[in-house]
Design an enzyme around this catalytic site. Structure first.
Site, PDB file in Angstrom:
ATOM      1  N   LYS A 132       0.996  -1.058   0.024  1.00  0.00           N
ATOM      2  CA  LYS A 132       0.031  -0.128   0.024  1.00  0.00           C
ATOM      3  C   LYS A 132       0.993   1.358   0.015  1.00  0.00           C
ATOM      4  O   LYS A 132       2.105   1.332   0.430  1.00  0.00           O
ATOM      5  CB  LYS A 132      -0.957  -0.147   1.291  1.00  0.00           C
ATOM      6  CG  LYS A 132      -2.160   0.962   1.067  1.00  0.00           C
ATOM      7  CD  LYS A 132      -3.115   0.265   0.534  1.00  0.00           C
ATOM      8  CE  LYS A 132      -4.497   1.045   0.195  1.00  0.00           C
ATOM      9  NZ  LYS A 132      -5.590   0.594  -0.209  1.00  0.00           N
ATOM     10  N   ASP A 172      -6.999   4.638  -4.542  1.00  0.00           N
ATOM     11  CA  ASP A 172      -7.970   4.196  -3.146  1.00  0.00           C
ATOM     12  C   ASP A 172      -8.356   5.782  -2.936  1.00  0.00           C
ATOM     13  O   ASP A 172      -8.413   6.553  -3.751  1.00  0.00           O
ATOM     14  CB  ASP A 172      -6.789   3.806  -2.091  1.00  0.00           C
ATOM     15  CG  ASP A 172      -7.393   3.576  -0.619  1.00  0.00           C
ATOM     16  OD1 ASP A 172      -7.790   2.397  -0.537  1.00  0.00           O
ATOM     17  OD2 ASP A 172      -7.411   4.346   0.183  1.00  0.00           O
TER      18      ASP A 172
HETATM   19  P1  NDP Z   1     -12.755   8.078  -2.768  1.00  0.00           P
HETATM   20  O1  NDP Z   1     -11.762   9.103  -2.429  1.00  0.00           O
HETATM   21  O2  NDP Z   1     -13.427   7.833  -4.022  1.00  0.00           O
HETATM   22  O3  NDP Z   1     -14.264   8.368  -1.514  1.00  0.00           O
HETATM   23  C1  NDP Z   1     -14.081   8.250  -0.222  1.00  0.00           C
HETATM   24  C2  NDP Z   1     -15.241   8.965   0.250  1.00  0.00           C
HETATM   25  O4  NDP Z   1     -15.150   8.896   1.711  1.00  0.00           O
HETATM   26  C3  NDP Z   1     -15.551  10.262   0.104  1.00  0.00           C
HETATM   27  O5  NDP Z   1     -16.950  10.590   0.060  1.00  0.00           O
HETATM   28  C4  NDP Z   1     -14.861  11.117   1.278  1.00  0.00           C
HETATM   29  O6  NDP Z   1     -15.385  12.497   1.538  1.00  0.00           O
HETATM   30  C5  NDP Z   1     -15.227   9.942   2.405  1.00  0.00           C
HETATM   31  N1  NDP Z   1     -13.944  10.246   3.480  1.00  0.00           N
HETATM   32  C6  NDP Z   1     -12.790   9.840   3.309  1.00  0.00           C
HETATM   33  N2  NDP Z   1     -12.094  10.027   4.329  1.00  0.00           N
HETATM   34  C7  NDP Z   1     -12.944  10.442   5.321  1.00  0.00           C
HETATM   35  C8  NDP Z   1     -12.934  10.997   6.623  1.00  0.00           C
HETATM   36  N3  NDP Z   1     -11.756  10.947   7.285  1.00  0.00           N
HETATM   37  N4  NDP Z   1     -13.900  11.366   7.303  1.00  0.00           N
HETATM   38  C9  NDP Z   1     -15.312  11.374   6.346  1.00  0.00           C
HETATM   39  N5  NDP Z   1     -15.212  11.095   5.073  1.00  0.00           N
HETATM   40  C10 NDP Z   1     -14.499  10.629   4.563  1.00  0.00           C
HETATM   41  O7  NDP Z   1     -12.261   6.448  -2.105  1.00  0.00           O
HETATM   42  P2  NDP Z   1     -12.706   5.075  -2.505  1.00  0.00           P
HETATM   43  O8  NDP Z   1     -14.452   5.190  -2.593  1.00  0.00           O
HETATM   44  O9  NDP Z   1     -12.012   4.503  -3.180  1.00  0.00           O
HETATM   45  O10 NDP Z   1     -12.310   4.357  -0.958  1.00  0.00           O
HETATM   46  C11 NDP Z   1     -13.199   4.322   0.118  1.00  0.00           C
HETATM   47  C12 NDP Z   1     -12.820   3.337   1.239  1.00  0.00           C
HETATM   48  O11 NDP Z   1     -12.848   2.102   0.503  1.00  0.00           O
HETATM   49  C13 NDP Z   1     -11.536   3.428   1.814  1.00  0.00           C
HETATM   50  O12 NDP Z   1     -11.343   2.933   2.974  1.00  0.00           O
HETATM   51  C14 NDP Z   1     -10.568   2.771   0.905  1.00  0.00           C
HETATM   52  O13 NDP Z   1      -9.494   1.991   1.367  1.00  0.00           O
HETATM   53  C15 NDP Z   1     -11.518   1.309   0.582  1.00  0.00           C
HETATM   54  N6  NDP Z   1     -11.259   0.465  -0.366  1.00  0.00           N
HETATM   55  C16 NDP Z   1     -11.381   1.137  -1.867  1.00  0.00           C
HETATM   56  C17 NDP Z   1     -11.046   0.314  -2.962  1.00  0.00           C
HETATM   57  C18 NDP Z   1     -11.181   0.841  -4.218  1.00  0.00           C
HETATM   58  O14 NDP Z   1     -10.994   0.077  -5.297  1.00  0.00           O
HETATM   59  N7  NDP Z   1     -11.124   2.077  -4.511  1.00  0.00           N
HETATM   60  C19 NDP Z   1     -10.804  -1.223  -2.692  1.00  0.00           C
HETATM   61  C20 NDP Z   1     -11.035  -1.591  -1.341  1.00  0.00           C
HETATM   62  C21 NDP Z   1     -11.213  -0.625  -0.406  1.00  0.00           C
HETATM   63  P3  NDP Z   1     -14.629  13.556   1.458  1.00  0.00           P
HETATM   64  O15 NDP Z   1     -14.667  14.095  -0.203  1.00  0.00           O
HETATM   65  O16 NDP Z   1     -15.239  14.623   2.078  1.00  0.00           O
HETATM   66  O17 NDP Z   1     -13.163  13.519   1.970  1.00  0.00           O
END
Ligand code: NDP
Length: 452
Positions: A132, A172
């Site tokens: 990662k 991510d």
């Molecule tokens: P994105 O950046 O596309 O979206 C993240 C979302 O989560 C946004 O709506 C963001 O809001 C919110 N968010 C992030 N950090 C915070 C925080 N500290 N507090 C509140 N809201 C938060 O990321 P992904 O959708 O790709 O990833 C989401 C999760 O899924 C993560 O945990 C990631 O590790 C996991 N994941 C992702 C994969 C992938 O293929 N993308 C695969 C497996 C797991 P804001 O914009 O306001 O920050």
């Protein structure tokens, strides 16, 4: 033969050492506890796993890279961020795992994610190790030109550590198609190689796999459906709360809707939206994927069925299913208690480690089906591995073929976790099932390959 309680006290001792050797890394400690607290039954039953040094090697990354990322903003000011890549374990294949760009990123966060990734990738049954990376860079509010300059600077160091047979990053939080494009461009420029398998999540015209953007969310919904099927239920007519509004959340909502459930929420760090009629995906995609806006704009434009709640907890909204899809530790004990009071049947983790240990304990005690992220959200990395396979063969598969493979992989992960939990006297405990099944595959490969 060593008893389970003797084995557990050895593992507890190791956990204390992990905390001492990795100070100020609470997320990594939490991830290590979550795994090591479930391994006693398998280590007690199979003496080869008690071999001195095996688990000690597993909790120590093979390589950790930290580097300076200088870049210039649109005003010409020099900014300095920190970059990370943790290459945790390559016993099963090249290191594989995403890059996270978020101000909260530090070494401990990347190590927790890399550690989780080892077991997740093992569960897919494919040939990928765990890694990662990321940076404390915050893309919010940055222009495309700033994001490009940052990505180019980041890759100018990262390129020497990665490669299609070495380490294959992906997206991510904060890293989507735009960032992967800039990163790939700079890699190609520096190396003068068209090495499409070096990054996954690429654009579809230049080596990306169909269904990769959808894969994590779709896969999590398939996992939740499999857990419900075990209980004689399906998704049809169920109400679901989803957190987040990024890649994982959007395609979770899309699949829930396609399978007849009603996804009524989404959120971001500013608050959450409840939409009684179900989230309108076209509107959400327009705001999040095209305009890069905030979720309050959704409520403003959607009309009477939707309202925006600033701050607050999305888990207050009553539902049959909860699919946390934002970030780590976003669902705590209080949130779990509220979900249980409101009759939740299943919680399936789209994000990595979104439920705190106390929340997981409470949900399991209450008999809620709980799908841990390393199993439930493995669909994303699985399709990334399929993207690597397509790149290697210089071909691209149809969406239908990729989706079929994804469905088979998610079914197989569910079955593996379920059967492993039963084998180790923990029926219905997907946390134990996922940890032990992932561990067995990695540990067997490590033992076969000697002390390295
Ligand atoms: P994105 O950046 O596309 O979206 C993240 C979302 O989560 C946004 O709506 C963001 O809001 C919110 N968010 C992030 N950090 C915070 C925080 N500290 N507090 C509140 N809201 C938060 O990321 P992904 O959708 O790709 O990833 C989401 C999760 O899924 C993560 O945990 C990631 O590790 C996991 N994941 C992702 C994969 C992938 O293929 N993308 C695969 C497996 C797991 P804001 O914009 O306001 O920050």
């Amino acid at each position: 033969m060593t008893t389970r309680s003797e084995t557990q006290s050895t593992l507890d001792h190791l956990l204390t050492e992990i905390e001492l050797r990795n100070p100020a890394q609470p997320e990594f400690h939490q991830a290590a506890h979550e795994v090591l607290e479930t391994l006693a039954p398998v280590v007690a039953a199979r003496p080869e796993y008690a071999e001195p040094g095996l688990i000690e090697r597993l909790v120590e990354p093979e390589r950790q890279v930290m580097f300076r990322v200088p870049w210039q903003d649109d005003q010409g000011r020099v900014r300095v961020n920190r970059g990370f890549r943790v290459e945790f374990n390559s016993a099963l294949g090249p290191y594989k795992g995403g890059l996270r760009f978020h101000p909260s990123v530090n070494l401990g966060v990347i190590k927790f994610l890399g550690f989780e990734q080892i077991f997740k990738n093992a569960l897919t049954g494919l040939g990928i190790g765990g890694g990662k990376g990321g940076s404390d860079f915050d893309p919010h509010g940055r222009s495309d030109a700033e994001v490009m300059r940052f990505c180019q600077s980041f890759m100018t160091e990262l390129y020497r550590h990665i490669g299609e047979h070495t380490d294959v990053p992906a997206g991510d939080i904060g890293v989507g198609g735009r960032e992967i494009g800039y990163l790939f461009g700079q890699y190609r420029r520096i190396t003068n190689r068209w090495e499409s398998g070096v990054l996954t999540g690429k654009g579809q015209g230049w080596g990306g796999s169909l269904i990769r953007p959808e894969a994590t969310g779709y896969g999590n919904v398939l996992f939740a459906a499999a857990m419900l099927r075990e209980r004689g239920e399906d998704l049809e007519g169920q109400t679901a709360v989803v957190s987040g509004s990024g890649n994982v959340a959007i395609y979770t909502i899309e699949k829930l809707t396609a399978l007849g459930a009603n996804a009524v929420t989404c959120s971001d760090s500013s608050g959450y939206v409840v939409d009684e009629k179900g989230i309108d995906l076209d509107l959400l995609k327009q705001i999040k994927e095209v305009e890069r806006g905030r979720v309050d704009a959704y409520a403003e434009r959607r009309g009477a069925s939707a309202r925006f709640v600033p701050g607050g907890s999305v888990w207050d909204v009553p539902a049959d299913l909860a699919l946390p899809s934002a970030t780590q530790n976003e669902l705590d004990e209080n949130a779990a208690a509220t979900l249980i009071r409101n009759g939740v049947k299943a919680v399936s983790e789209g994000a990595n480690m979104p439920a705190t240990p106390e929340a997981v304990h409470l949900l399991q005690q209450a008999g809620v089906a709980f799908g841990p992220g390393k199993a439930a959200n493995a669909g994303g990395v699985a399709v990334s591995a399929l993207e690597m396979a397509q790149n290697h063969a210089r071909t691209s598969w149809t969406a239908a073929r990729v989706e079929e493979e994804l469905a088979d992989i998610m079914t197989s992960i569910h079955t593996t976790c379920h059967e492993t939990a039963e084998r180790y006297d923990a029926p219905g405990d997907y946390v134990t099932g996922a940890n032990i099944a992932g561990f067995e595959r990695v540990a067997d490969a490590m033992l076969a390959q000697g002390v390295i």
